[in-house]
Design a protein around this motif. Structure first.
Motif, PDB file in Angstrom:
ATOM      1  N   THR A 135      27.369  69.306  58.897  1.00  0.00           N
ATOM      2  CA  THR A 135      27.762  70.009  57.680  1.00  0.00           C
ATOM      3  C   THR A 135      28.932  70.955  57.944  1.00  0.00           C
ATOM      4  OG1 THR A 135      25.479  69.909  56.874  1.00  0.00           O
ATOM      5  CG2 THR A 135      26.936  71.517  55.838  1.00  0.00           C
ATOM      6  N   ASP A 186      22.206  68.125  61.934  1.00  0.00           N
ATOM      7  CA  ASP A 186      22.577  68.170  60.512  1.00  0.00           C
ATOM      8  C   ASP A 186      23.465  69.377  60.212  1.00  0.00           C
ATOM      9  OD1 ASP A 186      21.078  65.917  60.196  1.00  0.00           O
ATOM     10  OD2 ASP A 186      19.312  66.951  59.383  1.00  0.00           O
ATOM     11  N   LEU A 187      23.121  70.525  60.812  1.00  0.00           N
ATOM     12  CA  LEU A 187      23.934  71.719  60.598  1.00  0.00           C
ATOM     13  C   LEU A 187      25.327  71.539  61.186  1.00  0.00           C
ATOM     14  CD1 LEU A 187      24.172  74.652  59.652  1.00  0.00           C
ATOM     15  CD2 LEU A 187      23.198  75.356  61.847  1.00  0.00           C
ATOM     16  N   ASP A 198      13.927  75.016  56.825  1.00  0.00           N
ATOM     17  CA  ASP A 198      13.170  74.076  57.657  1.00  0.00           C
ATOM     18  C   ASP A 198      13.028  74.589  59.091  1.00  0.00           C
ATOM     19  OD1 ASP A 198      12.951  72.450  55.482  1.00  0.00           O
ATOM     20  OD2 ASP A 198      14.557  71.073  56.067  1.00  0.00           O
ATOM     21  N   TYR A 210      31.482  73.935  51.039  1.00  0.00           N
ATOM     22  CA  TYR A 210      30.819  72.634  51.097  1.00  0.00           C
ATOM     23  C   TYR A 210      29.475  72.760  51.825  1.00  0.00           C
ATOM     24  CZ  TYR A 210      29.722  67.878  52.605  1.00  0.00           C
ATOM     25  OH  TYR A 210      29.082  66.692  52.834  1.00  0.00           O
ATOM     26  N   GLY A 211      28.438  72.090  51.261  1.00  0.00           N
ATOM     27  CA  GLY A 211      27.143  72.019  51.924  1.00  0.00           C
ATOM     28  C   GLY A 211      26.325  73.286  51.857  1.00  0.00           C
ATOM     29  N   LYS A 212      26.523  74.145  50.860  1.00  0.00           N
ATOM     30  CA  LYS A 212      25.749  75.384  50.758  1.00  0.00           C
ATOM     31  C   LYS A 212      24.253  75.086  50.631  1.00  0.00           C
ATOM     32  CE  LYS A 212      24.558  79.655  49.902  1.00  0.00           C
ATOM     33  NZ  LYS A 212      24.383  80.611  51.007  1.00  0.00           N
ATOM     34  N   ASN A 213      23.895  74.118  49.792  1.00  0.00           N
ATOM     35  CA  ASN A 213      22.471  73.789  49.598  1.00  0.00           C
ATOM     36  C   ASN A 213      21.877  73.193  50.871  1.00  0.00           C
ATOM     37  OD1 ASN A 213      22.628  74.636  46.927  1.00  0.00           O
ATOM     38  ND2 ASN A 213      23.154  72.590  46.177  1.00  0.00           N
ATOM     39  N   GLU A 214      22.667  72.358  51.566  1.00  0.00           N
ATOM     40  CA  GLU A 214      22.168  71.755  52.804  1.00  0.00           C
ATOM     41  C   GLU A 214      21.899  72.831  53.861  1.00  0.00           C
ATOM     42  OE1 GLU A 214      24.512  70.684  50.985  1.00  0.00           O
ATOM     43  OE2 GLU A 214      24.264  68.547  50.607  1.00  0.00           O
ATOM     44  N   VAL A 215      22.792  73.809  53.966  1.00  0.00           N
ATOM     45  CA  VAL A 215      22.618  74.878  54.948  1.00  0.00           C
ATOM     46  C   VAL A 215      21.368  75.704  54.630  1.00  0.00           C
ATOM     47  CG1 VAL A 215      23.605  77.022  55.830  1.00  0.00           C
ATOM     48  CG2 VAL A 215      25.047  75.009  55.578  1.00  0.00           C
ATOM     49  N   SER A 262      18.729  74.698  53.062  1.00  0.00           N
ATOM     50  CA  SER A 262      17.556  73.876  53.362  1.00  0.00           C
ATOM     51  C   SER A 262      17.296  73.810  54.865  1.00  0.00           C
ATOM     52  CB  SER A 262      17.773  72.463  52.805  1.00  0.00           C
ATOM     53  OG  SER A 262      16.684  71.626  53.140  1.00  0.00           O
ATOM     54  N   ILE A 263      18.349  73.705  55.663  1.00  0.00           N
ATOM     55  CA  ILE A 263      18.195  73.658  57.117  1.00  0.00           C
ATOM     56  C   ILE A 263      17.617  74.965  57.636  1.00  0.00           C
ATOM     57  CG2 ILE A 263      19.495  73.576  59.275  1.00  0.00           C
ATOM     58  CD1 ILE A 263      21.381  71.569  57.925  1.00  0.00           C
TER      59      ILE A 263
END
Length: 498
Positions: free
Chosen positions: A268, A264-265, A107, A96-101, A103-104
């Motif tokens: 996630t 955010d990390l 950034d 879960y959240g591979k794309n979010e990680v 992106s973080i």
């Protein structure tokens, strides 16, 4: 004869002139130190030079510390980048959240780069520009000191040439002392005296011109420095304010942004943990259901009669077999089952008991000796057919000859029950024996070793009880420490009810 050229723009005349100036300055400094010549003093300028040196020293230290800070920021950026890249590499695509990680991580790298660049542009470059003016002013201060020595030397030379004393309004001519003067005929003595007077006048004129020239050069440099040094000293306040405001402002903004990404990390990863827990629970439930179905199939094949099949199904509904090879998994799902209440205390036989009552008590003892398998107690697979027959045989005499308790027996049983409750902790339910070692993973959990006897008690708040978890304390700890005994929660499937 042409002058000897010793290099670019350098001739023998200039070399001789520079050497003569150095000798003259050295001689003047020696005379000043010996007290034979006065020295021009400027207290205000000397204070300005002291402030200048202090300001230059402080600025140089700030520049070194700022460069060290930027190196530390760069090193921290590299370390953070390596850690974030490691996380991105370990994070599996189906989590879960591979794309979010990803992106973080990207950034964070951009934030570190931008922070370092802003510090370089608005702090380090400004610091370099501020300190760039000090070497030139320092060189001009040194030149002013040299020109001041030249001015003092010219002033002393001029004063020396004007020390000739006059008598009767004329110039006193000393007696000739050189061999040339002694050898001069009498008629030529007047010509020689006139020549000496002319030479003296020429020396005074040259000394006056040299003094004017040295004074002019010195005053030009001195006036400029008298204006620049106080202005430079006052500029330090504004420079320090702007530098540290930029530094603190950029640092504050950076930490806010990096803190938001860290939050955010964290969120996630927390959701990833919850998703993984749910998947593990579903897999555990599926495997438990398939295992229960297999047991039911085996029991159905081994049944010999319809009644035994029904008994076996009832037993399977309330029991399970021990998983081979190590302790069972620790339960995690919320609780839906309430812990069973302890059985009532059995009556103690007395002399007035009838024969059938004594027989019934023995039957009860035989029934109590039959193994009782708890819903979460790990045990070896059992032959349900033989167990059913033994239970039926033990229950038959009890059903045929019901026991009757006399008043004395009832009184003794009540006293025994009261004594037993007095020895047990408040809220005591039943006892369990630990079948597997359990290491506590939190402060509210109970550490257990194989063979320990645990006293199960009720939860202070029943809503806090989770499925498969019980509250209790070790019996040895209770007997030694009573109310001070440590209590905690533990997985029920690590124990077996006594």
């Amino acid at each position: 004869m042409a002058e000897l050229n010793l290099g670019k723009g350098l001739t023998a005349g200039k070399v001789a002139s520079n050497v003569q100036k150095k000798l003259t300055r050295a001689q003047e400094k020696v005379l000043q130190k010996l007290g034979k010549a006065d020295e021009t003093k400027d207290v205000a300028f000397e204070e300005g030079v002291i402030n200048f040196n202090k300001q230059y020293t402080e600025g140089s230290k700030l520049q070194r510390d700022l460069r060290a800070y930027l190196e530390a920021v760069k090193a921290m950026h590299e370390s953070s980048k390596n850690v974030q890249s490691c996380l991105a590499d370990m994070y599996e695509p189906d989590w879960y959240g591979k794309n979010e990680v990803d992106s973080i991580v990207e950034d964070c790298d951009v934030l570190w780069t931008d922070y370092h660049q802003k510090l370089v542009d608005h702090a380090l470059i400004s610091m370099d520009t501020y300190l760039g003016q000090f070497p030139d002013i320092k060189a001009r201060i040194a030149k002013r000191d040299r020109k001041l020595v030249d001015y003092d030397s010219a002033r002393h030379n001029y004063a020396t040439t004007h020390k000739t004393k006059k008598k009767d309004g004329g110039i006193k001519i000393t007696k000739p002392s050189s061999l040339l003067e002694r050898a001069t005929p009498g008629w030529a003595q007047g010509i020689l005296s006139a020549h000496n007077v002319a030479q003296s006048s020429l020396s005074r004129s040259q000394a006056e011109e040299e003094l004017d020239r040295a004074q002019k050069v010195f005053e030009e440099i001195n006036i400029d420095l008298q204006e620049e040094l106080p202005s430079l000293w006052n500029s330090r306040v504004g420079f320090y304010v702007s530098t540290f405001q930029s530094l603190s402002g950029f640092e504050e903004k950076f930490h806010k942004e990096i803190g938001r990404l860290d939050q955010d990390l964290y969120d996630t990863l927390e959701k990833l943990e919850g998703t993984d827990t749910q998947e593990s629970s579903r897999k555990t439930g599926t495997s438990g259901a398939s295992s229960s179905g297999a047991n039911r199939s085996v029991s159905s094949v081994s049944a010999v009669s319809g009644k035994e099949k029904e008994k076996e199904k009832e037993k399977e509904a309330s029991n399970h077999t021990l998983r081979p090879g190590g302790p069972p998994p620790i339960p995690k799902s919320p609780s839906k089952l309430r812990p069973a209440m302890p059985p009532p205390p059995k009556a103690t036989p007395s002399k007035e008991l009838k024969t059938e009552n004594i027989i019934g008590l023995f039957d009860e003892a035989a029934a109590a000796a039959t193994p009782d398998i708890n819903i979460t107690s790990p045990s070896e697979p059992t032959n349900w057919d033989s167990w059913g027959e033994s239970a039926a045989a033990a229950a038959a005499p009890e059903a045929e000859a019901p026991t009757e308790e006399t008043p004395e027996v009832a009184a003794e049983s009540t006293e025994a029950a009261s004594e037993k409750s007095a020895e047990m902790p408040p809220g005591f339910l039943f006892k369990l024996q630990v079948m597997h070692d359990y290491a506590a993973n939190d402060t509210d959990e109970l550490e257990m070793k194989t063979g320990d006897v645990v006293l199960v008690i009720t939860f202070d708040n029943p809503d806090e009880q989770d499925d498969g978890w019980l509250m209790g304390m070790k019996q040895d700890d209770w007997l030694q420490n009573k109310e001070k005994a440590a209590k905690g929660v533990f997985p029920e499937n690590f124990t077996q009810r006594l």
